[in-house]
Design an enzyme around this catalytic site. Structure first.
Site, PDB file in Angstrom:
ATOM      1  N   ARG A 232      38.527  70.053  26.696  1.00 18.78           N
ATOM      2  CA  ARG A 232      38.665  70.415  28.109  1.00 18.78           C
ATOM      3  C   ARG A 232      39.660  69.513  28.834  1.00 18.78           C
ATOM      4  NH1 ARG A 232      36.159  73.709  25.372  1.00 18.78           N
ATOM      5  NH2 ARG A 232      34.500  75.003  26.238  1.00 18.78           N
TER       6      ARG A 232
ATOM      7  N   ASP B  43      29.728  41.353  32.202  1.00 20.29           N
ATOM      8  CA  ASP B  43      28.706  41.134  33.228  1.00 20.29           C
ATOM      9  C   ASP B  43      27.821  39.971  32.768  1.00 20.29           C
ATOM     10  OD1 ASP B  43      27.313  43.336  35.559  1.00 20.29           O
ATOM     11  OD2 ASP B  43      26.406  41.405  35.052  1.00 20.29           O
TER      12      ASP B  43
ATOM     13  N   CYS C 170      23.870  44.016  48.053  1.00 21.86           N
ATOM     14  CA  CYS C 170      22.902  45.111  47.964  1.00 21.86           C
ATOM     15  C   CYS C 170      21.468  44.591  48.049  1.00 21.86           C
ATOM     16  CB  CYS C 170      23.067  45.864  46.651  1.00 21.86           C
ATOM     17  SG  CYS C 170      24.647  46.700  46.499  1.00 21.86           S
TER      18      CYS C 170
ATOM     19  N   ALA D  83      34.217  36.053  45.472  1.00 24.55           N
ATOM     20  CA  ALA D  83      34.823  35.065  44.574  1.00 24.55           C
ATOM     21  C   ALA D  83      35.384  35.765  43.338  1.00 24.55           C
ATOM     22  CB  ALA D  83      33.788  34.017  44.179  1.00 24.55           C
ATOM     23  N   THR D  84      34.609  36.659  42.756  1.00 24.94           N
ATOM     24  CA  THR D  84      35.081  37.388  41.580  1.00 24.94           C
ATOM     25  C   THR D  84      36.233  38.314  41.953  1.00 24.94           C
ATOM     26  OG1 THR D  84      32.905  37.278  40.545  1.00 24.94           O
ATOM     27  CG2 THR D  84      34.395  38.996  39.746  1.00 24.94           C
TER      28      THR D  84
ATOM     29  N   CYS E 199      51.470  36.969  52.141  1.00 26.58           N
ATOM     30  CA  CYS E 199      50.286  36.852  51.274  1.00 26.58           C
ATOM     31  C   CYS E 199      50.454  35.691  50.295  1.00 26.58           C
ATOM     32  CB  CYS E 199      50.066  38.157  50.506  1.00 26.58           C
ATOM     33  SG  CYS E 199      48.735  38.061  49.296  1.00 26.58           S
TER      34      CYS E 199
ATOM     35  N   ASN F 266      30.965  40.490  44.509  1.00 27.63           N
ATOM     36  CA  ASN F 266      31.124  39.276  45.315  1.00 27.63           C
ATOM     37  C   ASN F 266      32.599  38.945  45.471  1.00 27.63           C
ATOM     38  OD1 ASN F 266      31.875  36.930  43.273  1.00 27.63           O
ATOM     39  ND2 ASN F 266      30.436  38.319  42.258  1.00 27.63           N
TER      40      ASN F 266
HETATM   41 ZN    ZN Z   1      49.016  40.190  48.390  1.00 28.56          ZN
END
Ligand code: ZN
Length: 252
Positions: free
Chosen positions: A11, A59, A186, A130-131, A243, A128
């Protein structure tokens, strides 16, 4: 492709935009999925069912009873097991042809950088900042497309940051690293079960498009979902020349 593969992916092969060529690209591709929770579950399920040849599933957590309401990679019997390993087992049952490598840790530093460098596409399904920022830095440095999703309560968002294109923003252009926004966990805020399914499934769709070279990605656009009203907003994103993550990199 052998006969079984031609049937399994028939498909997809029927889609003129994808075809045998696109499916072969998927079979040869390597996706890194960071987080095997609410977003990573549907994302990884679709990547595996669609035949992405190699999936690294990272994880550091174990499956908790409170996860099962939305983290559909994990069944009741998996409570207490590492999420990456439980996810690997579920994906193997779905499509034994896919090579799934579980990584039982929260990715950071050199390990994160090496795994990003080894992948063709990166899905940030973490929970999160930081990750998220560490993943963004690695993707900018290694020029790997990043499919970033988030969801809490009834609110979801998704975008693609693809620094292979010089004018693409990165995650930090939108959410600067020093802004220290409030974490919306969450565990505290609650989350509507299908919200993570909707966003995670869209992350899989964007990743498959990038891998097979289909259509246009969400690069340069942020989609925001209000699931209570089931309304989407699309916001144009611009690169921030100042940035700290991609501003310097863009001048190389
Ligand atoms: Zn950037």
């Amino acid at each position: 492709m052998n006969d079984d593969q031609l049937l399994r992916y028939s498909r997809h092969i029927l889609l003129p935009e994808l075809g045998i060529e696109g499916q072969e690209k998927l079979l040869a591709a390597h996706a890194l999925v960071i987080g095997a929770g609410g977003l990573g579950s549907p994302a990884a399920l679709y990547l595996a069912s669609a035949g992405v040849g190699r999936i690294t599933l990272a994880d550091g957590d174990t499956v908790d009873l409170t996860n099962l309401q939305r983290q559909i990679l994990h069944a009741t019997a998996a409570v207490g097991r590492p999420k990456s390993v439980s996810g690997r087992d579920t994906l193997a049952r779905l499509n034994p042809e896919v090579r799934v490598e579980p990584v039982e840790q929260r990715l950071e530093g050199a390990r994160l950088d090496a795994l990003v460098a080894a992948a063709d596409v990166v899905l940030d399904c973490s929970d999160n900042f930081a990750t998220r920022h560490a993943v963004n830095r690695a993707c900018v440095a290694r020029r790997r497309p990043l499919v970033s999703g988030a969801g809490v309560r009834f609110d979801g968002q998704i975008s693609v940051y693809d620094l292979r294109s010089v004018d693409s923003p990165c995650y930090a252009c939108l959410f600067p690293e020093d802004a220290e926004p409030e974490e919306m966990r969450c565990a505290v805020m609650g989350v509507f079960a299908p919200l993570t399914g909707i966003i995670g499934t869209m992350q899989a769709a964007e990743a498959l498009k990038l891998l097979a070279g289909l259509g246009e990605s969400l690069c340069g656009r942020l989609l925001l979902l209000d699931a209570l009203r089931m309304e989407w907003r699309s916001i144009r994103l611009k690169k921030d020349p100042a940035c700290r993550v991609c501003g310097g990199a863009a001048r190389i």
